[in-house]
Design a protein around this motif. Structure first.
Motif, PDB file in Angstrom:
ATOM      1  N   SER A   1      -3.423   8.332   4.176  1.00 29.44           N
ATOM      2  CA  SER A   1      -4.280   7.965   5.309  1.00 29.44           C
ATOM      3  C   SER A   1      -5.767   8.164   5.007  1.00 29.44           C
ATOM      4  O   SER A   1      -6.588   7.328   5.381  1.00 29.44           O
ATOM      5  N   ILE A   2      -6.135   9.226   4.330  1.00 33.19           N
ATOM      6  CA  ILE A   2      -7.549   9.449   4.020  1.00 33.19           C
ATOM      7  C   ILE A   2      -8.072   8.357   3.087  1.00 33.19           C
ATOM      8  O   ILE A   2      -9.234   7.959   3.163  1.00 33.19           O
ATOM      9  N   GLU A   3      -7.197   7.834   2.241  1.00 32.57           N
ATOM     10  CA  GLU A   3      -7.606   6.749   1.350  1.00 32.57           C
ATOM     11  C   GLU A   3      -7.815   5.454   2.128  1.00 32.57           C
ATOM     12  O   GLU A   3      -8.684   4.646   1.775  1.00 32.57           O
ATOM     13  N   PHE A   4      -7.059   5.262   3.203  1.00 32.10           N
ATOM     14  CA  PHE A   4      -7.299   4.112   4.075  1.00 32.10           C
ATOM     15  C   PHE A   4      -8.665   4.225   4.753  1.00 32.10           C
ATOM     16  O   PHE A   4      -9.352   3.226   4.953  1.00 32.10           O
TER      17      PHE A   4
ATOM     18  N   PHE B   1       0.827  -1.202   0.000  1.00 33.28           N
ATOM     19  CA  PHE B   1       0.000   0.000   0.000  1.00 33.28           C
ATOM     20  C   PHE B   1       0.864   1.255   0.000  1.00 33.28           C
ATOM     21  O   PHE B   1       0.514   2.255  -0.614  1.00 33.28           O
ATOM     22  N   ASN B   2       1.991   1.204   0.680  1.00 31.05           N
ATOM     23  CA  ASN B   2       2.862   2.365   0.804  1.00 31.05           C
ATOM     24  C   ASN B   2       3.751   2.541  -0.422  1.00 31.05           C
ATOM     25  O   ASN B   2       3.661   3.541  -1.132  1.00 31.05           O
TER      26      ASN B   2
ATOM     27  N   ILE C   1       3.359   0.649   7.547  1.00 25.21           N
ATOM     28  CA  ILE C   1       4.179   1.056   6.399  1.00 25.21           C
ATOM     29  C   ILE C   1       4.415  -0.121   5.460  1.00 25.21           C
ATOM     30  O   ILE C   1       4.413   0.033   4.241  1.00 25.21           O
ATOM     31  N   ASN C   2       4.583  -1.315   6.018  1.00 23.69           N
ATOM     32  CA  ASN C   2       4.858  -2.515   5.223  1.00 23.69           C
ATOM     33  C   ASN C   2       3.602  -3.279   4.810  1.00 23.69           C
ATOM     34  O   ASN C   2       3.707  -4.353   4.215  1.00 23.69           O
ATOM     35  N   LEU C   3       2.426  -2.750   5.091  1.00 26.85           N
ATOM     36  CA  LEU C   3       1.164  -3.436   4.817  1.00 26.85           C
ATOM     37  C   LEU C   3       1.002  -3.746   3.336  1.00 26.85           C
ATOM     38  O   LEU C   3       1.275  -2.903   2.481  1.00 26.85           O
ATOM     39  N   ARG C   4       0.571  -4.955   3.065  1.00 24.67           N
ATOM     40  CA  ARG C   4       0.363  -5.414   1.691  1.00 24.67           C
ATOM     41  C   ARG C   4      -1.109  -5.784   1.493  1.00 24.67           C
ATOM     42  O   ARG C   4      -1.825  -6.042   2.457  1.00 24.67           O
ATOM     43  N   VAL C   5      -1.510  -5.830   0.257  1.00 20.58           N
ATOM     44  CA  VAL C   5      -2.892  -6.180  -0.078  1.00 20.58           C
ATOM     45  C   VAL C   5      -3.244  -7.543   0.509  1.00 20.58           C
ATOM     46  O   VAL C   5      -4.337  -7.748   1.045  1.00 20.58           O
TER      47      VAL C   5
END
Length: 95
Positions: A47-50, A39-40, A80-84
């Protein structure tokens, strides 16, 4: 509430949501959204898109999906490391 059938169905739903959220800013034709998409780094989601993604996940899968709460429980580096794929697995675990 929608019954979830499999990981591929969830991935397709999440892809569609992401494309709707950032489609204006990112040419998704040049970028495949897969389980390992970041995601990053890859999508540069803000953040607003989250927040928008969280709302869409709840609308699609029901109140059992507390994406915002799940994110809040994570360390900054994990976000920061979050993935789909992390989001797909989270949805699977909620059902």
């Amino acid at each position: 509430m929608l019954q979830i059938q499999n990981e591929q169905q969830i991935l397709n739903d999440v892809r569609t949501m992401i494309a709707g959220i950032i489609g204006q800013d990112v040419d998704l034709n040049d970028q495949e959204i897969a389980l390992d998409t970041s995601f990053n780094r890859d999508l540069e989601l803000e953040s607003i898109e989250f927040v928008v993604l969280s709302e869409q996940l709840q609308n699609r899968y029901g109140k059992d999906i507390d994406f915002a709460g799940w994110l809040a429980s994570k360390e900054l580096q994990d976000i920061i490391n979050l993935r789909v794929g992390d989001v797909v697995r989270f949805i699977e675990q909620c059902h």
